[in-house]
Scaffold this active site. Structure first.
Site, PDB file in Angstrom:
ATOM      1  N   PRO A 190     -11.298-128.884 -71.548  1.00 62.91           N
ATOM      2  CA  PRO A 190     -10.247-127.886 -71.789  1.00 62.91           C
ATOM      3  C   PRO A 190      -9.604-127.443 -70.472  1.00 62.91           C
ATOM      4  O   PRO A 190     -10.097-126.543 -69.797  1.00 62.91           O
ATOM      5  CB  PRO A 190     -10.999-126.739 -72.474  1.00 62.91           C
ATOM      6  N   ASP A 235     -11.581-126.622 -65.450  1.00 64.26           N
ATOM      7  CA  ASP A 235     -12.304-126.775 -66.712  1.00 64.26           C
ATOM      8  C   ASP A 235     -12.729-125.383 -67.178  1.00 64.26           C
ATOM      9  O   ASP A 235     -13.572-124.741 -66.548  1.00 64.26           O
ATOM     10  CB  ASP A 235     -13.519-127.675 -66.481  1.00 64.26           C
ATOM     11  N   HIS A 236     -12.164-124.922 -68.291  1.00 60.26           N
ATOM     12  CA  HIS A 236     -12.410-123.549 -68.734  1.00 60.26           C
ATOM     13  C   HIS A 236     -13.842-123.340 -69.235  1.00 60.26           C
ATOM     14  O   HIS A 236     -14.287-122.197 -69.402  1.00 60.26           O
ATOM     15  CB  HIS A 236     -11.418-123.161 -69.840  1.00 60.26           C
ATOM     16  N   ARG A 237     -14.587-124.413 -69.450  1.00 62.01           N
ATOM     17  CA  ARG A 237     -15.991-124.260 -69.820  1.00 62.01           C
ATOM     18  C   ARG A 237     -16.817-123.774 -68.632  1.00 62.01           C
ATOM     19  O   ARG A 237     -17.872-123.161 -68.801  1.00 62.01           O
ATOM     20  CB  ARG A 237     -16.559-125.600 -70.309  1.00 62.01           C
ATOM     21  N   VAL A 238     -16.331-124.066 -67.428  1.00 62.66           N
ATOM     22  CA  VAL A 238     -17.082-123.770 -66.205  1.00 62.66           C
ATOM     23  C   VAL A 238     -16.430-122.649 -65.408  1.00 62.66           C
ATOM     24  O   VAL A 238     -17.098-121.726 -64.932  1.00 62.66           O
ATOM     25  CB  VAL A 238     -17.191-125.037 -65.322  1.00 62.66           C
TER      26      VAL A 238
END
Length: 418
Positions: free
Chosen positions: A212, A387-390
């Site tokens: 993402p 990366d929006h997860r991180v």
């Protein structure tokens, strides 16, 4: 006794590769350390050096062969004075690990549809089933010219019609000149995808489909950086090889910013996020076959001169396909700079498993407001893909703020060391 040459493993994870090119031919004398072949992995094309001395007696795997398993027998050396008489028997006994012929792809061929030499004769039939012998190019030109090919007299062997017959046909040359000048008869050419291009396609498709992305952009005033760069480069005199580039400052500024904002130096894992303890920066370098990302390791601990020298060496090795796996595998953050091509800004695709890549655009003179006054400054655009997860938005913004501070006040990063 004959000496076996095996398909080498050029990285810990390599199981097969392509034998791109032989640099020696059968009968050539081989000395230890000589480059004998080029092996193409999923990352790069690398040179293979001989370990033993001898004569290249037999090449078993031809150049261009694809998907050759590691430790397969690819060639045989013989020692000085040794006879060739038993070479086939030796190969038969020692070739058990070699892939079967049908398992190895044939050498890649360049495909050029419709670009057929006139010597290739084909048979065509008109509506009245009159057989006409003509080259494919002649038939295509006749179609473009709107001329019935069976009306043309062939001057080639056995009366075949060739290109020149169509060009010289009455009423044809003028029509052809009007239609073909702006259009190539060959609609396109096909270039087989090498391993580097395939792995780039696979990884970037995976990145866009599974990561993402979000993007943050910022403008940086680089006037002070350009001034201090000019002063540093003047101290080197005429030694152009020692000159510091703007990209060298960008790498150092990223390194210092990651030192301040370590949460941006991370990658995603299904069970846990990895936060890297070392600042290893990948730098995108364009090469003939695609793109590689050599790594400046511990970039935050290096001064600008040493960093610049190391980067020049890595770029040279990358363009000569001489990077070792240790020099391009890993890294926690990537920089992609297209500013030298005049690109103002762009959104780069994250290089998995990393969580950030920073796209650097060109610098240009722009009007800015400073102390309520309009002035001219040299502005450079940068865009962070994360990366929006991180990386959360606040972490990305904090990183860019730190980068901007270092790039706009370069003396800080030149003095700021661990």
């Amino acid at each position: 006794m004959p000496i076996k040459l095996l398909m080498p493993a050029l990285s810990p994870t390599m199981t097969e590769g392509n034998l791109a090119r032989w640099l020696k031919k059968e009968g050539d004398k081989i000395n230890p350390g000589e480059v004998i072949a080029e092996i193409e992995t999923d990352k790069a094309t690398m040179e293979v050096e001989a370990v033993d001395e001898g004569t290249l007696a037999k090449i078993i795997i031809p150049q261009g062969s694809q998907n050759v398993p590691v430790n397969s027998l690819i060639a045989v050396l013989i020692e000085e004075g040794e006879e060739l008489s038993g070479i086939e028997e030796f190969i038969a006994k020692n070739n058990s690990n070699s892939p079967k012929k049908e398992e190895i792809s044939k050498p890649a061929e360049t495909i050029a549809p419709q670009n057929v030499k006139e010597e290739n004769i084909t048979t065509a039939s008109d509506q009245n089933n009159i057989k006409v012998f003509a080259s494919p190019l002649a038939k295509r030109l006749a179609k473009i010219q709107n001329v019935r090919i069976e009306e043309i007299k062939g001057s080639g062997p056995h009366g075949r019609i060739i290109k020149q017959d169509v060009l010289s046909h009455k009423g044809g040359s003028k029509a052809l000149s009007n239609k073909i000048v702006s259009r190539n008869p060959e609609e396109y050419r096909l270039a087989p995808n090498n391993n580097i291009r395939k792995i780039i396609a696979k990884r970037l498709l995976e990145s866009k489909q599974t990561v993402p992305h979000f993007y943050l952009s910022i403008e940086c005033n680089v006037d002070k950086l350009l001034d201090i760069r000019e002063d540093i480069n003047k101290s080197f005199g005429d030694d152009k090889s020692a000159k510091i580039s703007v990209n060298d400052f960008i790498i150092l500024a990223v390194a210092k910013a990651l030192q301040e904002v370590p949460n941006a130096n991370a990658s995603w894992g299904d069970d846990a996020i990895r936060y890297y303890n070392n600042v290893d920066i990948s730098v995108a370098v364009a090469i003939e076959n695609g793109l590689v990302t050599p790594i400046i390791r511990n970039a935050d601990q290096k001064n600008i001169v040493d960093l610049s020298s190391e980067m020049k060496g890595l770029i040279k090795k990358a363009r000569e396909n001489k990077l070792t796996p240790e020099e391009f595998q890993g890294g926690g953050f990537t920089i992609s700079n297209l500013g030298m091509y005049g690109i103002k800004n762009f959104n780069a695709i994250i290089n998995p498993p990393q969580s950030c890549i920073m796209g650097v655009g060109s610098s240009s003179k722009r009007a800015i407001v400073k102390n309520d006054q309009i002035s001219i400054a040299t502005i450079m655009d940068v865009t962070l893909s994360a990366d929006h997860r991180v990386v959360d938005g606040a972490v990305g913004a904090e990183f860019l703020a730190a980068f901007k501070r270092f790039i706009e006040s370069p003396a800080l990063m030149l003095l700021y060391t661990r």
